[in-house]
Design an enzyme around this catalytic site. Structure first.
Site, mmCIF file in Angstrom:
data_model
loop_
_atom_site.group_PDB
_atom_site.id
_atom_site.type_symbol
_atom_site.label_atom_id
_atom_site.label_comp_id
_atom_site.label_asym_id
_atom_site.label_seq_id
_atom_site.Cartn_x
_atom_site.Cartn_y
_atom_site.Cartn_z
ATOM 1 N N TYR A 1 0.818 -1.214 0.000
ATOM 2 C CA TYR A 1 0.000 0.000 0.000
ATOM 3 C C TYR A 1 0.857 1.272 0.000
ATOM 4 C CZ TYR A 1 -4.742 -1.796 0.856
ATOM 5 O OH TYR A 1 -5.972 -2.378 0.731
ATOM 6 N N LYS B 1 2.832 -15.171 2.908
ATOM 7 C CA LYS B 1 3.097 -15.918 1.670
ATOM 8 C C LYS B 1 4.602 -16.172 1.619
ATOM 9 C CE LYS B 1 1.800 -17.692 -2.320
ATOM 10 N NZ LYS B 1 0.965 -18.912 -2.428
ATOM 11 N N ASP C 1 -3.150 -18.176 0.687
ATOM 12 C CA ASP C 1 -4.095 -18.917 -0.163
ATOM 13 C C ASP C 1 -4.809 -19.990 0.653
ATOM 14 O OD1 ASP C 1 -1.608 -20.183 0.023
ATOM 15 O OD2 ASP C 1 -1.612 -20.925 -2.041
ATOM 16 N N ASP D 1 -6.772 -6.823 4.014
ATOM 17 C CA ASP D 1 -7.848 -6.165 3.279
ATOM 18 C C ASP D 1 -8.742 -7.224 2.623
ATOM 19 O OD1 ASP D 1 -9.285 -4.044 1.959
ATOM 20 O OD2 ASP D 1 -8.154 -4.506 0.139
ATOM 21 N N ASP E 1 -12.792 -8.771 3.964
ATOM 22 C CA ASP E 1 -14.026 -8.764 3.159
ATOM 23 C C ASP E 1 -14.592 -10.182 3.075
ATOM 24 O OD1 ASP E 1 -13.660 -6.018 2.549
ATOM 25 O OD2 ASP E 1 -14.440 -6.308 0.521
HETATM 26 C C1 IPM Z 1 -10.654 -1.034 3.643
HETATM 27 C C2 IPM Z 1 -10.795 -0.395 2.285
HETATM 28 C C3 IPM Z 1 -9.612 0.532 2.031
HETATM 29 C C4 IPM Z 1 -8.355 -0.322 2.043
HETATM 30 C C5 IPM Z 1 -9.712 1.376 0.726
HETATM 31 C C6 IPM Z 1 -10.957 2.217 0.710
HETATM 32 C C7 IPM Z 1 -8.496 2.234 0.535
HETATM 33 O O1 IPM Z 1 -10.929 -1.367 1.312
HETATM 34 O O2 IPM Z 1 -10.577 -0.300 4.636
HETATM 35 O O3 IPM Z 1 -10.645 -2.260 3.726
HETATM 36 O O4 IPM Z 1 -7.966 -0.889 1.011
HETATM 37 O O5 IPM Z 1 -7.748 -0.426 3.106
HETATM 38 MG MG MG Z 2 -11.156 -3.322 2.069
#
Ligand code: IPM
Ligand code: MG
Length: 351
Positions: free
Chosen positions: A135, A185, A217, A241, A245
């Site tokens: 990042y 990884k 993975d 990240d 999700d």
């Molecule tokens: C998160 C989001 C952010 C990230 C984006 C909006 C920059 O996806 O907080 O998970 O990638 O960290």
């Molecule tokens: Mg995110």
């Protein structure tokens, strides 16, 4: 006590409004000041993180953040895009530790993308490093030897960066079931090899915590195969990240997952931090009153607990959200029809 409220873009303002209503309803005597951030700030001030917003955030005890991201801004230079606001806040305020708890609320097992008996066992916290990795490495575009355009982003972690986030994970594990799974990884990446070496070293200071390592993975697979296996998941910025999700759909909806981003600075009653739902700005449903504000409301609860030392108030918010869910107050993402304000009403009523 002072909270900076940064609603941002898309559904950010709608979900933040409900979280503020919940905080107001508790009569905690905290001051809240709203600031512009993200695409909204770019449109108003020419920058996604204007100096006034950064100053407001820096001067507060905690920040409640909605979401950033606006399709209108996708063609802008990267440094002017809405996402730079959240990345900039995390970096400028040294908020390196992102805690993303994922737990299935009682009675919500059937809403998971997984079988209910698999989902029911989920109770983990993802500890994601937030200030380093690919990042924040050198990035750009260049022309290669063949004259072709290429893009690059450098992945790296220093020993001290890994060390400080590893301590956060081990300490979190000591308050839970004493297990850390470090995700990397290391079979391919040197960054991950260093990560693993440092985590093993830090683990020596926590003989009461069991450490295991998992390739990312495999972790993605185990997260849907047997999510109940995980307690504290320690990982880097990019892997965290993605896995968070994924964890949200295991729980039932991305509209339910809150997060805390913490550093080392202390406030009068806790740790300075930024609190936000893990979801984005959802431009497709923005402004329609359809978004689920629960993740933001739960983020406000984390704020009270970690930054303001108001544990009882945090417990009350979490119980009110659980009560609303159990009472069938479900937004569209959970197969129901409840709108954003209706969900806020239901939570406030249960306080
Ligand atoms: C998160 C989001 C952010 C990230 C984006 C909006 C920059 O996806 O907080 O998970 O990638 O960290
Ligand atoms: Mg995110």
């Amino acid at each position: 006590m002072h909270i900076a409220i940064l609603p941002g873009d898309g559904i950010g303002p709608e979900v933040t409004r409900e979280a503020v209503r919940v905080l107001d309803a508790l009569n905690l005597g905290v001051t809240m000041t709203t600031g512009d951030v993200g695409g909204a700030a770019y449109k108003a001030h020419g920058h996604p993180l204007p100096p006034a917003t950064l100053a407001l955030a820096e001067g507060a005890d905690a920040i409640l953040f909605g979401a950033v991201g606006d399709p209108d801004c996708d063609a802008l230079d990267r440094h002017l895009r809405p996402e730079q606001a959240i990345l900039g806040l995390r970096k400028a305020l040294t908020l390196f530790a992102n805690l993303r708890p994922a737990k299935v609320f009682a009675g919500m097992e059937g809403h998971s993308a997984l079988r209910p008996e698999v989902a029911g066992a989920i109770d983990m916290v993802i500890v994601r490093e937030l200030n380093g990795d690919v990042y924040f490495g050198e990035k750009g575009f260049r022309t290669n030897a063949a004259g072709e355009r290429e893009g690059y982003d450098v992945m790296s972690y220093s020993t001290s960066e890994v060390r400080r986030i590893a301590h956060i994970a081990f300490r979190a594990a000591q308050t839970r079931s004493h297990r850390v799974c470090s995700v990397d990884k290391a079979n391919v990446l040197e960054t991950s090899q260093l990560w693993r070496d440092v985590v093993i070293d830090v683990a020596r200071e926590y003989p009461d915590v069991a450490l295991e390592h998992m390739y990312v993975d495999n972790a993605a697979m185990q997260l849907v195969r047997k999510p109940g296996h995980f307690d504290v998941v320690l990982t880097g910025n990019l892997f965290g990240d993605i896995l968070s999700d994924q964890a949200s759909m295991c729980v039932g909806s991305i509209g339910l997952l809150a997060s805390a981003s913490l550093g080392e600075r202390q406030t009068a009653h806790g740790t300075f931090g930024l609190y936000e739902p893990i979801h984005g700005s959802a431009p497709d449903i923005a402004g329609q009153g359809l978004a689920n504000p629960m993740a933001t409301i739960l983020s406000a609860a984390m704020l009270l607990r970690h930054s303001l030392g108001l544990n009882q108030a945090a417990d009350r918010i979490e119980a009110a959200v659980a009560g609303a869910l159990a009472g069938g107050v479900l937004s569209r993402d959970l197969g129901g029809t409840a709108g954003t304000a209706e969900i806020g009403d239901a939570v406030v009523a249960r306080l």
